[in-house]
Design an enzyme around this catalytic site. Structure first.
Site, short mmCIF file in Angstrom:
data_model
loop_
_atom_site.label_atom_id
_atom_site.label_comp_id
_atom_site.label_asym_id
_atom_site.label_seq_id
_atom_site.Cartn_x
_atom_site.Cartn_y
_atom_site.Cartn_z
N ASP A 513 0.82 -1.21 0.00
CA ASP A 513 0.00 0.00 0.00
C ASP A 513 0.86 1.26 0.00
O ASP A 513 2.01 1.26 0.40
CB ASP A 513 -0.94 0.02 1.21
CG ASP A 513 -0.19 -0.01 2.53
OD1 ASP A 513 0.81 -0.73 2.61
OD2 ASP A 513 -0.60 0.69 3.47
N GLU A 514 0.25 2.33 -0.46
CA GLU A 514 0.76 3.70 -0.34
C GLU A 514 2.18 3.90 -0.89
O GLU A 514 3.03 4.50 -0.24
CB GLU A 514 0.68 4.16 1.12
CG GLU A 514 -0.76 4.25 1.63
CD GLU A 514 -0.87 4.83 3.02
OE1 GLU A 514 -1.89 5.47 3.30
OE2 GLU A 514 0.06 4.65 3.83
N VAL A 515 2.42 3.39 -2.09
CA VAL A 515 3.67 3.72 -2.78
C VAL A 515 3.46 5.06 -3.48
O VAL A 515 2.59 5.19 -4.33
CB VAL A 515 4.04 2.63 -3.80
CG1 VAL A 515 5.26 3.06 -4.62
CG2 VAL A 515 4.32 1.31 -3.09
#
Length: 842
Positions: A513-515
């Protein structure tokens, strides 16, 4: 003479340093919120007020102040200091020469403006400490630190929260104990009968051989209640507990029959017997765990039970703030009691790596410690208030291999599957810095090939990015073979630890998540990969990575799990607008996808259903109902985040998995939502319903500092979740008529609320050593000149004072509305555990 001079100089320096250190310890600091939406919308003004409590002056320009802070400081508006950010929440204030000398008793105010809003205590700075400019090895924790809000802000929020709570509390009516279903989660069928079964040390325990483990564990628990174990016997005629193997019941199902002479638990599986025993424990008086008992009376009942979902999971983040092994074992006891069968263990993140990996000691030596540093060379910089001490929990700490094996064994005995999460490729800063440390050491030893074996970043990468948490160095480089060497090494070590525990690792959660945007775009290694693999766009790199790590896990006969991003594909409209669809590439790869992002109005309200309809195995992990790190209510004194809304016990209870729009009552700011808001959202199809694996609740630990804070924010929310994960779909969730649905819900909620107030929270006061749960503060209104108060859970006692003193168990008990005289304070109690105090001034 030269040596003597150096000695005298050193002695003088040490004396001066010691004197300065003693003085700086006398500085007290108060943080003050001045005003939200100032000087413009979505900014606020605040201050640090420093006071010199020493009898000598001190020059603050000789020191820097470091701290954790969740807000970005836009500018320091006073002329006496400047601020600096060091990534994440790590902040520094330095003082301007000539403008920061404090005489004895004098105060200094630093005014500043920051982004966002500041609503509650969690928004304040934390972990403040001083660092000497001349010697950075000297760092001193701020001894006295106070948080205060603008009086108007605090009083308005407290009054509003108390009034909202009063209105909501009316939804539960007081029920007599006889009407309560005394098992939580609620069984499929429950019939209470006349009479009691008497459990004592003379009770016999009879069981079929297949249930020897469950019988032994239960007898061990009885020893804490009775002072000794009961007698295990092959047969018995009276006063016995029997664990019986029967045919035909599905896994986890059980039947429980309690008469005056015997207890009979029947199941076709070990887990079914175990859950029957948990229900039997719930029939015991809540105070049975307070002290050793001579005899325990158990209500006679007939129960048949089955879980609604086979996957009932709780996730704990121990990376941001660590919880020790003892606390994890205690948590597992709690999960087991309420029939939660999966523990999702979030073991690493940007701010911490928490598990020992053989041959990679840097992971815990560097990634498992936080302390004062600006380069993260030997340990990580402070985060979330962890301060300067590299040995202090919860900033520092990890599980040894032995610890982890013990945790796995403990969970397995209680029929809980542990799914480890290893965050990749983003949220990986702790691992990256640890492997940098390893790289430098081996390069210095002349071992370049070995140094690069597990390196997680391209040393030539010039990419510019910023993660949601404010980092620009927290993403693994997915072009490097060493990144996959690292993942493979860690997974192999995990497999080995499971083997040592007698457990089997089947699923690994790899985060995903959240790259952030911009990552990898100036990496030579990435450019080479894109050319070799004919990868057209930077977006396509993501699908390349997911495919590659999936193959890696499949080669080890492991299932790939991750957050929702592993199942999503980015698409662009002709106008360039970005949206996301279910990625068709991996639908048939048996991914287990945890979907959290359903923030109402955020654009992904229906994402869970879209992915399930497309064919993905979905675990519902809704932020709106199951992010337990979110605050219970909007009150300045209530800890917790609120970016996804406020989550109280009722939100966990009323979540409707197959139609969560139906029970969406308010947006992220607490404003009412109309069902028409969801008219264009995708609904769950019959096929999609088959792909809902189960539901999970989460506790992220950014602001959960220690065991006490964890238990407060977790309980009693977890009980609402447990009910929804196990109990059958309630009638109010199925009813199409809204009035009928609401009426049915009130009946169901009243039963649950009474069960918590009259029984379960009292049990948790003592169970497993006792939990420091949250007692909800009273709901309070001032109407027609009188104070009216009520409680969320009937069975809670309200105490009050009228002279401004703190209410105690000896104070007056609230029975009916009364006219306020002076400064009225009210506080709710369950046994000896009290709530926050509500202050009502006339």
């Amino acid at each position: 003479m030269k040596r003597l001079f150096l000695l005298l100089l050193t002695t003088a320096t040490l004396f001066a340093n010691a004197q300065q250190t003693q003085l700086i310890q006398k500085i007290s600091i108060e943080w003050q919120l001045k005003q939200n939406d100032y000087p413009k919308s979505d900014q606020f003004s605040a201050s640090f007020v420093l006071k010199n409590n020493a009898k000598s002056p001190i020059s603050l320009q000789d020191w820097d102040l470091f701290f954790s802070y969740p807000r970005e400081i836009v500018s320091v508006t006073s002329k006496n200091a400047i601020s600096k950010a060091h990534g994440g929440e790590f902040r520094q204030i330095s003082f301007v020469d000539g403008k920061a000398t404090l005489a004895a008793g004098q105060t200094l105010t630093i005014n500043y403006v920051a982004k966002g809003k500041s609503m509650n205590v969690t928004d304040a700075p934390s972990g403040l400490y001083w660092v000497a400019k001349r010697n950075p090895k000297i760092n001193i924790a701020v001894g006295s630190f106070k948080i205060s809000f603008a009086k108007k802000h605090e009083e308005e929020l407290t009054k509003q929260a108390a009034e909202v709570a009063f209105s909501k509390n009316k939804n539960a009516t007081v029920l007599p104990a006889k009407q309560l279903v005394k098992i939580l989660p609620k069984p499929v069928s429950y019939q209470e009968n006349e009479g009691l079964f008497s459990l004592s040390a003379t009770t016999k325990l009879v069981f079929d051989s297949v249930f020897v483990q469950e019988a032994a564990l239960f007898n061990q628990e009885l020893s804490t209640l009775l002072g000794k174990t009961v007698i295990e016997a092959a047969t018995a005629q009276t006063n016995y507990i029997q664990l019986k193997l029967v045919q035909g019941l599905p896994n986890e199902n059980y039947q429980l029959s309690v008469t005056k002479n015997r207890v009979l638990i029947s199941a076709s599986s070990n887990s079914g017997i175990f859950y029957g025993l948990q229900s039997l424990k719930m029939l015991m008086p809540p105070t049975a765990w307070a002290k050793k008992q001579q005899q325990i009376s158990i209500q006679t009942v007939e129960v048949k039970d089955a879980p609604r979902f086979g996957y009932r999971s709780f996730m704990l983040d121990v990376a941001r703030n660590f919880q020790n092994k003892a606390q994890i074992l205690k948590l597992i006891d709690l999960l087991a009691l309420y029939k939660i069968n999966t523990f999702h263990f979030h073991l690493n993140d940007d701010e911490g790596w928490r598990i020992e990996i053989k041959d990679l000691p840097e992971l815990t030596q560097v990634g498992g410690r936080r302390g004062h540093t600006l380069d993260d060379a030997n340990y990580l910089k402070p985060a979330y208030g962890s301060g300067a001490d590299t040995l202090a929990a919860p900033g520092s700490g990890y599980y040894t291999r032995k610890d982890f094996v013990e945790i796995l064994k403990y969970a397995k005995q209680r029929h809980i599957t542990v799914i480890p999460e290893l965050e990749t490729p983003g949220h990986a800063r702790a691992a990256i810095k640890a492997m940098d440390n390893r790289y430098r050491k081996l390069m210095q030893e002349g071992k370049p090939e070995e140094a690069r074996q597990y390196l997680l970043r391209d040393t030539l990468d010039q990419s510019v990015y910023r993660s949601v948490q404010g980092y620009n160095d927290n993403v693994m480089n997915i072009a490097l073979p060493s990144t996959y060497n690292f993942i493979s090494k860690v997974v192999d070590e995990m497999v080995e630890m499971y083997r040592l525990a007698g457990a089997t690792l089947k699923t690994v959660h790899l985060g995903g998540d959240e790259v952030p945007k911009g990552v990898w775009e100036k990496s030579p290694a990435i450019a080479k990969l894109m050319q070799q693999e004919q990868i057209a766009t930077y977006d396509d790199l993501w699908y390349h990575y997911i495919g590659k790590v999936n193959k890696l896990l499949k080669s080890k006969e492991l299932q790939m799990a991750g957050w929702e991003e592993i199942a999503m594909r980015k698409i662009y409209s002709p106008e360039g607008k970005v949206s996301y669809i279910a990625n068709p590439d991996f639908v048939n790869e048996n991914f287990q996808v945890y979907v959290w992002n359903n923030v109402w109005g955020g654009g992904n309200d229906d994402l869970s259903y879209r992915l399930a309809n497309a064919g993905y195995n979905v675990v519902l992990s809704a932020v709106t109902n199951y992010y337990f790190d979110l605050a219970y209510q909007n009150d300045a004194a209530e800890p917790g985040l609120y970016w996804g809304g406020y989550v109280d016990t009722d939100k966990a209870f009323y979540f409707s998995p197959f139609d969560y729009y139906k029970t969406a009552t308010e947006d992220a700011k607490g404003k009412p939502l109309q069902l028409s808001f969801f008219k264009d959202k995708v609904r769950l199809t019959d096929k999609g319903k088959q792909n809902i694996v189960g539901i999970q609740s989460q506790l992220w630990s950014e602001k959960v500092n220690g065991a006490k804070a964890m238990e407060y924010i977790l309980l009693p929310k977890l009980l609402g979740y447990a009910e929804r994960a196990w109990a059958q779909e309630p009638n109010w969730s199925l009813a199409s008529d809204s009035a009928k649905s609401w009426s049915q819900y009130l009946v169901d909620w009243s039963g649950f609320a009474n069960l918590l107030g009259q029984r379960e929270l009292k049990r948790l006061t003592y169970y497993a050593g006792g939990f420091q749960f949250r007692v909800p503060p009273p709901g309070v209104v001032l109407a027609s000149g009188k104070i009216q108060a009520n409680t969320q859970f009937p069975g809670i006692t309200i105490k009050y004072t009228t002279d401004g003193s703190e209410p105690t168990l000896n104070s007056k008990t609230y029975i009916k509305a009364f006219e306020p005289i002076g400064n009225v304070k009210l506080k709710a109690f369950i046994g000896i555990v009290g709530s926050r105090t509500i202050n009502i001034k006339k």
